[in-house]
Design a protein around this motif. Sequence first.
Motif, PDB file in Angstrom:
ATOM      1  N   PRO A   1       0.821  -1.226   0.000  1.00 28.69           N
ATOM      2  CA  PRO A   1       0.000   0.000   0.000  1.00 28.69           C
ATOM      3  C   PRO A   1       0.848   1.266   0.000  1.00 28.69           C
ATOM      4  O   PRO A   1       0.568   2.217  -0.752  1.00 28.69           O
ATOM      5  N   GLU A   2       1.873   1.286   0.836  1.00 29.27           N
ATOM      6  CA  GLU A   2       2.747   2.470   0.881  1.00 29.27           C
ATOM      7  C   GLU A   2       3.526   2.632  -0.419  1.00 29.27           C
ATOM      8  O   GLU A   2       3.754   3.767  -0.878  1.00 29.27           O
ATOM      9  N   GLN A   3       3.932   1.523  -1.036  1.00 28.35           N
ATOM     10  CA  GLN A   3       4.656   1.605  -2.303  1.00 28.35           C
ATOM     11  C   GLN A   3       3.776   2.227  -3.392  1.00 28.35           C
ATOM     12  O   GLN A   3       4.236   3.071  -4.169  1.00 28.35           O
ATOM     13  N   LEU A   4       2.529   1.819  -3.439  1.00 28.78           N
ATOM     14  CA  LEU A   4       1.602   2.362  -4.436  1.00 28.78           C
ATOM     15  C   LEU A   4       1.439   3.870  -4.258  1.00 28.78           C
ATOM     16  O   LEU A   4       1.505   4.637  -5.235  1.00 28.78           O
ATOM     17  N   GLN A   5       1.241   4.311  -3.032  1.00 30.14           N
ATOM     18  CA  GLN A   5       1.091   5.739  -2.760  1.00 30.14           C
ATOM     19  C   GLN A   5       2.362   6.496  -3.125  1.00 30.14           C
ATOM     20  O   GLN A   5       2.313   7.566  -3.756  1.00 30.14           O
ATOM     21  N   HIS A   6       3.516   5.947  -2.753  1.00 27.83           N
ATOM     22  CA  HIS A   6       4.795   6.594  -3.048  1.00 27.83           C
ATOM     23  C   HIS A   6       5.030   6.696  -4.552  1.00 27.83           C
ATOM     24  O   HIS A   6       5.515   7.728  -5.044  1.00 27.83           O
ATOM     25  N   ALA A   7       4.684   5.653  -5.290  1.00 29.60           N
ATOM     26  CA  ALA A   7       4.899   5.660  -6.736  1.00 29.60           C
ATOM     27  C   ALA A   7       4.085   6.761  -7.401  1.00 29.60           C
ATOM     28  O   ALA A   7       4.580   7.467  -8.293  1.00 29.60           O
ATOM     29  N   TRP A   8       2.855   6.914  -6.985  1.00 27.39           N
ATOM     30  CA  TRP A   8       2.001   7.973  -7.530  1.00 27.39           C
ATOM     31  C   TRP A   8       2.602   9.353  -7.245  1.00 27.39           C
ATOM     32  O   TRP A   8       2.696  10.211  -8.135  1.00 27.39           O
ATOM     33  N   GLU A   9       3.026   9.566  -6.026  1.00 28.58           N
ATOM     34  CA  GLU A   9       3.621  10.857  -5.663  1.00 28.58           C
ATOM     35  C   GLU A   9       4.919  11.100  -6.417  1.00 28.58           C
ATOM     36  O   GLU A   9       5.210  12.229  -6.833  1.00 28.58           O
ATOM     37  N   LEU A  10       5.732  10.046  -6.590  1.00 21.69           N
ATOM     38  CA  LEU A  10       6.974  10.162  -7.345  1.00 21.69           C
ATOM     39  C   LEU A  10       6.680  10.562  -8.782  1.00 21.69           C
ATOM     40  O   LEU A  10       7.366  11.428  -9.362  1.00 21.69           O
ATOM     41  N   GLY A  11       5.654   9.954  -9.375  1.00 20.54           N
ATOM     42  CA  GLY A  11       5.287  10.283 -10.746  1.00 20.54           C
ATOM     43  C   GLY A  11       4.771  11.707 -10.886  1.00 20.54           C
ATOM     44  O   GLY A  11       5.032  12.379 -11.900  1.00 20.54           O
ATOM     45  N   LEU A  12       4.048  12.182  -9.904  1.00 24.18           N
ATOM     46  CA  LEU A  12       3.534  13.555  -9.962  1.00 24.18           C
ATOM     47  C   LEU A  12       4.669  14.570 -10.019  1.00 24.18           C
ATOM     48  O   LEU A  12       4.555  15.618 -10.672  1.00 24.18           O
ATOM     49  N   ASP A  13       5.768  14.261  -9.339  1.00 25.24           N
ATOM     50  CA  ASP A  13       6.905  15.183  -9.283  1.00 25.24           C
ATOM     51  C   ASP A  13       7.892  14.986 -10.426  1.00 25.24           C
ATOM     52  O   ASP A  13       8.814  15.788 -10.592  1.00 25.24           O
ATOM     53  N   ALA A  14       7.730  13.925 -11.205  1.00 20.39           N
ATOM     54  CA  ALA A  14       8.681  13.622 -12.272  1.00 20.39           C
ATOM     55  C   ALA A  14       8.433  14.517 -13.490  1.00 20.39           C
ATOM     56  O   ALA A  14       7.283  14.802 -13.825  1.00 20.39           O
ATOM     57  N   PRO A  15       9.514  14.954 -14.158  1.00 19.58           N
ATOM     58  CA  PRO A  15       9.342  15.822 -15.326  1.00 19.58           C
ATOM     59  C   PRO A  15       8.885  15.036 -16.552  1.00 19.58           C
ATOM     60  O   PRO A  15       9.277  13.892 -16.757  1.00 19.58           O
ATOM     61  N   LEU A  16       8.053  15.672 -17.365  1.00 12.77           N
ATOM     62  CA  LEU A  16       7.591  15.067 -18.608  1.00 12.77           C
ATOM     63  C   LEU A  16       7.331  16.180 -19.610  1.00 12.77           C
ATOM     64  O   LEU A  16       6.732  17.209 -19.270  1.00 12.77           O
ATOM     65  N   PRO A  17       7.790  16.032 -20.850  1.00 16.54           N
ATOM     66  CA  PRO A  17       7.527  17.064 -21.863  1.00 16.54           C
ATOM     67  C   PRO A  17       6.028  17.313 -22.025  1.00 16.54           C
ATOM     68  O   PRO A  17       5.204  16.422 -21.779  1.00 16.54           O
ATOM     69  N   ALA A  18       5.690  18.502 -22.464  1.00 16.35           N
ATOM     70  CA  ALA A  18       4.278  18.853 -22.680  1.00 16.35           C
ATOM     71  C   ALA A  18       3.810  18.280 -24.016  1.00 16.35           C
ATOM     72  O   ALA A  18       3.467  19.013 -24.953  1.00 16.35           O
ATOM     73  N   TRP A  19       3.802  16.978 -24.103  1.00 16.16           N
ATOM     74  CA  TRP A  19       3.394  16.322 -25.339  1.00 16.16           C
ATOM     75  C   TRP A  19       1.891  16.504 -25.566  1.00 16.16           C
ATOM     76  O   TRP A  19       1.088  16.396 -24.643  1.00 16.16           O
ATOM     77  N   ASP A  20       1.531  16.750 -26.808  1.00 14.30           N
ATOM     78  CA  ASP A  20       0.116  16.791 -27.158  1.00 14.30           C
ATOM     79  C   ASP A  20      -0.119  15.915 -28.384  1.00 14.30           C
ATOM     80  O   ASP A  20       0.813  15.387 -28.987  1.00 14.30           O
ATOM     81  N   ASN A  21      -1.375  15.764 -28.742  1.00 13.03           N
ATOM     82  CA  ASN A  21      -1.771  14.969 -29.907  1.00 13.03           C
ATOM     83  C   ASN A  21      -1.306  13.513 -29.836  1.00 13.03           C
ATOM     84  O   ASN A  21      -1.038  12.884 -30.860  1.00 13.03           O
ATOM     85  N   ILE A  22      -1.199  12.988 -28.611  1.00 12.08           N
ATOM     86  CA  ILE A  22      -0.936  11.558 -28.463  1.00 12.08           C
ATOM     87  C   ILE A  22      -2.240  10.802 -28.768  1.00 12.08           C
ATOM     88  O   ILE A  22      -3.278  11.068 -28.175  1.00 12.08           O
ATOM     89  N   ARG A  23      -2.155   9.861 -29.692  1.00 13.98           N
ATOM     90  CA  ARG A  23      -3.356   9.131 -30.108  1.00 13.98           C
ATOM     91  C   ARG A  23      -3.392   7.692 -29.598  1.00 13.98           C
ATOM     92  O   ARG A  23      -4.439   7.063 -29.615  1.00 13.98           O
ATOM     93  N   GLN A  24      -2.252   7.181 -29.161  1.00 19.27           N
ATOM     94  CA  GLN A  24      -2.224   5.841 -28.588  1.00 19.27           C
ATOM     95  C   GLN A  24      -0.981   5.685 -27.719  1.00 19.27           C
ATOM     96  O   GLN A  24       0.042   6.323 -27.977  1.00 19.27           O
TER      97      GLN A  24
END
Length: 353
Positions: A25-48
Amino acid sequence: MNLNDTAAFQTLDTGQMLAHIDALPEQLQHAWELGLDAPLPAWDNIRQVLIAGMGGSAIGGDLLAAYVAPFCPIPIYVHRDYGLPAWARGADTLVIASSHSGNTEEVLDALQHAIQRGCRSLAISRGGALTSAAEAAGIPIWRFEHTGQPRAAVGFSFGLLLAVLHHLGLIANPESELKGAVAAMKTAQNHLRADVPDVHNPAKRLAGQLVGRLVAVIGSDVLAPVARRWKTQINELAKAWGQFEALPEADHNLLAGCLNPQETFNRLAVLFLQAPSDHPRNRQRSDLTRKILMLSGISTDVYFATGDSRLAHLWTALHFGDYTAYYLAMAYQVDPSPVEAIESLKQQLAGGV
């Protein structure tokens, strides 16, 4: 083995698998929080979105695809193979290469094809050759820290992917539902931990019933990939045979196989996973299919997921299956962490045998 002998568990469980299951349970919560803080390009028009992974890394993609299917506007496809399907090409395809070790050869091959075809790509791993290849190609990398077997990192393989979809604006913020799922896991866990005796521990009792049996697990809707997870955990933790089926598809073939060979039926155990969020017709199918199998002389049982949402149903069912597979490993007196047969195959492949 006496499933209340927790001291024996500690001797047998050299890789601390039980500790990983307890901390899920704690791992799942931590993973979500880690992903929220992780950088990701502002990609748009992703179709799949294609998720390339194997084993414990791929199952997170299965769980994600089943969970978001009712509301994500684009398809999520899990790819367990070399290369890529022909449609995966161009900047409107996002390829997520997920590998716990970073050295999974199928995932590395898929990433190379994604680069060659101009797909947008993301690498998720602890390190290894995958992060090296991603760095060389200028591909974003989401790293996470985890010691243990890939199958024990299912919280990471799901939670980080969930955060990717939220970053891209493909799903609404699921944080409230996720917190509810984590809370439901912890509530259910009060009856599943190793220090809870078998008379009060349903996972221990179910494991005891599975000893000496060939196990099949059947689920529908969001629990279909959970049935796969139960199967793989029985394989890898208990070193026992297991298979999985999904409804309604199983009703179009499985039932025809209930005639032969009858001498094996007394060794079969078919487990049905059910949840309040099941489609009503799938719930009816589950009940009727179980009845038909029982009348054919096959042992069956049913697990009911708990919680207030589809995500809670998914994760409480998965967590119960992990505990059950662990206790089955203890009953068989095998170490749940090593997978010597799989490692042997990898060595043979590396040697060109």
